[in-house]
Enzyme design. Sequence first.
Site, short mmCIF file in Angstrom:
data_model
loop_
_atom_site.label_atom_id
_atom_site.label_comp_id
_atom_site.label_asym_id
_atom_site.label_seq_id
_atom_site.Cartn_x
_atom_site.Cartn_y
_atom_site.Cartn_z
N ARG A 28 0.82 -1.22 0.00
CA ARG A 28 0.00 0.00 0.00
C ARG A 28 0.85 1.27 0.00
NH1 ARG A 28 -5.45 -0.22 1.38
NH2 ARG A 28 -6.31 -2.18 0.72
N ARG A 32 -2.93 7.17 1.01
CA ARG A 32 -3.37 8.37 1.72
C ARG A 32 -2.35 8.99 2.67
NH1 ARG A 32 -8.73 6.36 4.18
NH2 ARG A 32 -7.46 4.48 4.14
N ARG A 41 -6.05 12.13 -5.82
CA ARG A 41 -7.29 11.43 -5.47
C ARG A 41 -8.48 12.39 -5.52
NH1 ARG A 41 -11.32 9.12 -4.51
NH2 ARG A 41 -11.86 7.62 -2.89
N ASP A 78 -6.87 -2.08 -7.58
CA ASP A 78 -7.43 -2.69 -6.37
C ASP A 78 -7.83 -4.12 -6.67
OD1 ASP A 78 -8.36 -1.82 -3.53
OD2 ASP A 78 -9.95 -3.11 -4.29
N TYR A 154 -15.48 -10.15 0.08
CA TYR A 154 -16.12 -8.86 -0.21
C TYR A 154 -17.34 -9.04 -1.12
CZ TYR A 154 -12.00 -6.67 1.83
OH TYR A 154 -11.00 -6.28 2.69
O1 1CP Z 1 0.46 1.01 -3.30
C1 1CP Z 1 -0.44 0.18 -3.29
O2 1CP Z 1 -0.33 -0.92 -2.74
C2 1CP Z 1 -1.74 0.60 -3.90
C3 1CP Z 1 -2.49 -0.44 -4.68
C4 1CP Z 1 -3.52 -1.20 -3.84
C5 1CP Z 1 -3.48 -2.56 -3.48
C6 1CP Z 1 -2.32 -3.53 -3.70
C7 1CP Z 1 -4.76 -0.69 -3.37
C8 1CP Z 1 -5.22 0.70 -3.49
N1 1CP Z 1 -5.48 -1.74 -2.84
C9 1CP Z 1 -4.70 -2.89 -2.87
C10 1CP Z 1 -5.07 -4.24 -2.42
C11 1CP Z 1 -6.27 -4.46 -1.60
N2 1CP Z 1 -7.51 -3.85 -1.66
C12 1CP Z 1 -6.35 -5.47 -0.61
C13 1CP Z 1 -5.25 -6.45 -0.30
C14 1CP Z 1 -4.12 -5.85 0.45
C15 1CP Z 1 -4.41 -5.39 1.85
O3 1CP Z 1 -4.97 -6.18 2.64
O4 1CP Z 1 -4.02 -4.26 2.17
C16 1CP Z 1 -7.63 -5.41 -0.03
C17 1CP Z 1 -8.18 -6.27 1.08
C18 1CP Z 1 -8.35 -4.37 -0.70
C19 1CP Z 1 -9.77 -3.98 -0.50
C20 1CP Z 1 -9.87 -2.54 -0.20
N3 1CP Z 1 -9.82 -1.57 -1.14
C21 1CP Z 1 -9.90 -1.92 1.07
C22 1CP Z 1 -9.87 -2.62 2.42
C23 1CP Z 1 -11.24 -2.77 2.97
C24 1CP Z 1 -11.21 -3.50 4.31
O5 1CP Z 1 -11.93 -4.49 4.45
O6 1CP Z 1 -10.47 -3.05 5.20
C25 1CP Z 1 -9.92 -0.53 0.86
C26 1CP Z 1 -10.00 0.55 1.87
C27 1CP Z 1 -9.85 -0.32 -0.55
C28 1CP Z 1 -9.75 0.98 -1.27
C29 1CP Z 1 -8.35 1.32 -1.63
N4 1CP Z 1 -7.56 0.55 -2.46
C30 1CP Z 1 -6.34 1.17 -2.64
C31 1CP Z 1 -6.38 2.39 -1.87
C32 1CP Z 1 -5.26 3.40 -1.78
C33 1CP Z 1 -7.64 2.46 -1.24
C34 1CP Z 1 -8.15 3.59 -0.33
C35 1CP Z 1 -9.20 4.38 -1.04
C36 1CP Z 1 -8.88 5.83 -1.28
O7 1CP Z 1 -7.75 6.25 -1.56
O8 1CP Z 1 -9.84 6.58 -1.22
#
Ligand code: 1CP
Length: 348
Positions: A28, A32, A41, A78, A154
């Site tokens: 990640r 943010r 964003r 994502d 999910y």
């Molecule tokens: O630098 C990077 O790693 C960015 C790319 C990335 C990756 C590899 C994002 C961007 N998401 C992910 C993987 C991801 N998404 C996972 C597996 C890794 C982990 O556990 O951290 C999971 C479970 C998700 C699902 C997801 N998408 C969540 C988690 C929800 C929960 O149950 O806690 C969230 C918050 C997102 C949205 C998201 N995806 C990525 C970002 C930066 C965000 C935040 C949204 C935003 O910026 O508004």
Amino acid sequence: MTQKSAVKPFLEVLSGQRQKVPPIWMMRQAGRYLPEYRKVREKAGGFLDLCFTPELATEVTLQPIRRFNFDAAIIFSDILVIPYALGRAVSFEVGEGPRLDPLDTPEKVAALAAKADFAKLEPVYEALRRVRRELDSGIALIGFCGAPFTVATYMVAGQGTPDQAPARMMAYSHPDAFAKIIDALVENSVEYLLGQLQGGADALQIFDTWAGVLPPREFARWSIEPTRRIVEGVRAKVPGAKIIGFPRGAGALLPAYVEATGVDAVSIDWAAEPSLIRERVQSKVAVQGNLDPLVLIAGGAALDRAIDDVLANFASGRLIFNLGHGILPETPIAHVEQMVKRVRNFRA
Ligand code: 1CP
């Protein structure tokens, strides 16, 4: 960015060559905690618009590389783009996380598309091509997908849940329906990962964030087996493709996961027991991890000590330095700089 040689230390470790200074990146790493990310964003509109606008996805993928000169970039996207391409409604509410149209009955599962609309994912491939062109040759580019179990949690619940009860319940009560979701995810993830390799990814990571909630029998069926099929499916077309697995919370089941899936490396969380990892995991594959993201927020002497622990535990073998899970939004940038400096000054 500084010019580097064509040798990519990150890929060397995945190919079996321990590096004196372990390569480093962060799960990640685009996100943010970076003010420049928050700016992009805001102007992107929705989160999926950010993922699917190649110019913006390229920019946020490169932001952490410019700041910290990490050894690997991970394409900004994502894990939920696959359900989206399968025709499910997916949205991201600010501050609330993902929302999907729940796939919570066998009747709904019966109507699930078998094949994703890959035209929807074309912008991710375009972003990979652009990042590859801009990235120094010594820095690796990582493509990724969610593991079928984690993506299914999910899809079934329609949102993140504390314990993934809806998906676990469907797996017990309606195993055939649950298997149908998993099968669709396996097949489409193989194709998606192959597309990412073609777009310029050097290696792939399969995120099984919720694997640790499963009892051993279910872990074998819903985490190990689908991941094994993805690895096999990708390597049937691209022999030697480098793949990292992240079955978070797998603990003592990690040796079985490594043995059965054929991954080149596993990403481990911070609770992993070091001697078990060294003797039964790192002896076979590379290890990636495993700093507690909370200590990166704490900083100071606690951070230095925790970094030194990771290095003492694992740097005598094949190690890619990383966190045990994703970086948290409130992390001070100065602490990331402190971590990178300390790891880069290490000599095994
Ligand atoms: O630098 C990077 O790693 C960015 C790319 C990335 C990756 C590899 C994002 C961007 N998401 C992910 C993987 C991801 N998404 C996972 C597996 C890794 C982990 O556990 O951290 C999971 C479970 C998700 C699902 C997801 N998408 C969540 C988690 C929800 C929960 O149950 O806690 C969230 C918050 C997102 C949205 C998201 N995806 C990525 C970002 C930066 C965000 C935040 C949204 C935003 O910026 O508004």
